[in-house]
Design a protein around this motif. Sequence first.
Motif, PDB file in Angstrom:
ATOM      1  N   GLU A   6      -4.183   8.175  11.502  1.00 47.98           N
ATOM      2  CA  GLU A   6      -4.082   6.778  11.072  1.00 47.98           C
ATOM      3  C   GLU A   6      -5.421   6.036  11.188  1.00 47.98           C
ATOM      4  O   GLU A   6      -6.336   6.474  11.871  1.00 47.98           O
ATOM      5  N   ASP A  20       0.994  -4.288  14.717  1.00 53.07           N
ATOM      6  CA  ASP A  20       1.859  -4.034  13.567  1.00 53.07           C
ATOM      7  C   ASP A  20       1.034  -3.751  12.320  1.00 53.07           C
ATOM      8  O   ASP A  20      -0.196  -3.711  12.382  1.00 53.07           O
ATOM      9  N   GLU A  21       1.733  -3.581  11.203  1.00 53.41           N
ATOM     10  CA  GLU A  21       1.038  -3.398   9.928  1.00 53.41           C
ATOM     11  C   GLU A  21       0.382  -4.717   9.538  1.00 53.41           C
ATOM     12  O   GLU A  21       0.884  -5.780   9.887  1.00 53.41           O
ATOM     13  N   PRO A  22      -0.723  -4.636   8.778  1.00 55.46           N
ATOM     14  CA  PRO A  22      -1.432  -5.861   8.411  1.00 55.46           C
ATOM     15  C   PRO A  22      -0.543  -6.917   7.759  1.00 55.46           C
ATOM     16  O   PRO A  22      -0.621  -8.095   8.095  1.00 55.46           O
ATOM     17  N   SER A  23       0.356  -6.489   6.850  1.00 56.51           N
ATOM     18  CA  SER A  23       1.144  -7.485   6.117  1.00 56.51           C
ATOM     19  C   SER A  23       2.103  -8.224   7.055  1.00 56.51           C
ATOM     20  O   SER A  23       2.383  -9.403   6.861  1.00 56.51           O
ATOM     21  N   SER A  40      -6.925  -1.334   7.638  1.00 56.92           N
ATOM     22  CA  SER A  40      -6.087  -0.589   8.584  1.00 56.92           C
ATOM     23  C   SER A  40      -4.678  -0.323   8.119  1.00 56.92           C
ATOM     24  O   SER A  40      -4.125  -1.045   7.305  1.00 56.92           O
ATOM     25  N   GLN A  41      -4.113   0.733   8.721  1.00 58.01           N
ATOM     26  CA  GLN A  41      -2.687   0.964   8.583  1.00 58.01           C
ATOM     27  C   GLN A  41      -1.941   0.177   9.651  1.00 58.01           C
ATOM     28  O   GLN A  41      -0.859  -0.331   9.423  1.00 58.01           O
ATOM     29  N   ARG A  42      -2.546   0.109  10.852  1.00 63.77           N
ATOM     30  CA  ARG A  42      -1.966  -0.731  11.899  1.00 63.77           C
ATOM     31  C   ARG A  42      -3.081  -1.509  12.587  1.00 63.77           C
ATOM     32  O   ARG A  42      -4.199  -1.016  12.703  1.00 63.77           O
TER      33      ARG A  42
END
Lengths: 258, 361
Positions: free
Chosen positions: B30, B216-219, B201-203
Amino acid sequence: MKHPNFVLWLMAILVYAFLYIPLIVVVVYSFNDSRLNAEWVGFTLDWYGKLFRNEEMLIAARNSLIIAVSASVLATTLGTMAGLAIHRYRLKVLPILAFTPVAMPEILLGVSLLLFFLQVLNMTLGLVSVIIAHTTFSIGFVAIVVRARLQGMDESIFEAARDLGATPWQTFRLVTLPLIMPAIIAGALMSFTLSIDDFVITFFTKGVGEPILPIQIYTMIKIAVTPEVNAVSTLLMLLTLALVMLATRFDKTILHGR
Amino acid sequence: MSLLELRNLTRRFDDFVAVDDISLTIVKGEFFTLLGPSGCGKTTLLRMIAGFDTPDSGQILLDGNDITQLAPEKRPIHTVFQSYALFPHMTVAQNIAFPLQMARVAPAEITGRVSRAIEEVRLSAFAQRYPHELSGGQKQRVALARGLINRPRLLLLDEPLGALDAKLREDLQRELINLQKEVGITFIFVTHSQDEALALSQRVAVMNKGRVEQLDEPSIIYSRPASRFVADFIGKINLLDAQVTQLTEASMKLQVASLGMITLPAIKGVAMGDRGVIAIRPEQISVRNTTEPLETIYSFAGKVLDFLYVGDVTTYVIELTNGARMEALLANATPGVARFFEVGDTVTVTWPEAAVQFMKD
């Protein structure tokens, strides 16, 4: 703007004249075809020829070289280690202790070393005591240049070496040492010049046996300033100048005072 | 599959707690980012993972093995430093060969691998150059190639884009994402730039005062910040003080000082009387002429106080009738129309219910 510039130049020329005219006089008279330093008679290389046939002078020169080479090797090794330690441990007392001998009046250093050799070590004065004495006052100079070099460097370079798999020793050998090498060479050359023309400390620590160049020159002028002295002074000057120029070439920080 | 596990890591410097009981797990492959303001502990955390620093308590596990006390050279983890830390006395090729030499790879193999790596980062013409002869972007590519050449388990990147100008940074961000996908090596990226964190990033772990505030995830970090700090730190946001005054199974009523009473769906862990903030993103607010009809329950009258036109968008500062100020972001999507309102215009501010989020302090 032109006017202040001109004044500044004039001042600079005067200062340099003040520094170098006495030296130039010595150089000129070393080629003078007369026993007296009074007037210019004609050009000659006789004094240099005479110098190279003077047995005692040659021994003194050889001794001085032995002392200068040994002292600068020792001082460079120890001074480099001191510079690294001062940089690494950031204890205020370390740099002060290393740099004090540099600022200490030579006469004081000479007397205390003499007492130390005779009273504490109970040793016979000679080349060895002079080498030790010269090493002592040169260490500080080497430590100063090595530390200055390290201070200008990005610490993460050394961490990067470890990070990429180098042991502490490999990091020192492959990264630190090549990077501080200019400072080490400059420090070595400075130690050499400091040693070869040191008078005061040498005078106190040499004992009676071996002739050493600066002392030998002093002994000769006690009688009269002969052109021979001018010749040997000129050679010594040339050597010093060459070494200083070499040192500044290796480490720019000496000239730029960073 | 967990690759790196941090267990209750704590690091103090005298009285200052740089890293405060952090536990987190990083998954193999990741692109993980530690995001936070300077002094939040992200660099200390990275240095402990690399081995330049040792935690006062806690453990670091790589592939299940405790590496907490292992020397940096013994860890299959490499770092790309903020300053790139290229060896100034070595050429590009020598820099990239260094990790292979340390790993005692056969010289013949080193030559081949180094020239392939140099080709991959498009620096073939510069192989024999020294670092001081390279541009910032080129140095960064050398640092990346050097960090990746003997395929570490983990690559740490300490603000590697910080020293570059904005345009180059965007190009390199894209390159970094592609590179990470290609090589399949786990990246831990440290930055104080929220744009970078969200883009790469993924996280993301958002850090503050030595702790992880949200991971957490960026979104999700952006749309559902877990705390006032995260909301404030990531992007622009309107924060208004609020207090819970009524609570049922399904909904809660909040007294918002500057807006009055509003109703939101109930969330877990909120009790009667809790104080906190409501947060609304500027781009989720719409600004209309007062004459237009309204369809949402949230509409407030206001006056345009100021605006900032930056080309693609215009940010309006709007003062509501009761004195509260809000920022609204309007896209300049209509060709030829640069802005919609002038200073002093009376407007109506509205937003959809879902745009509002309550965070208790």
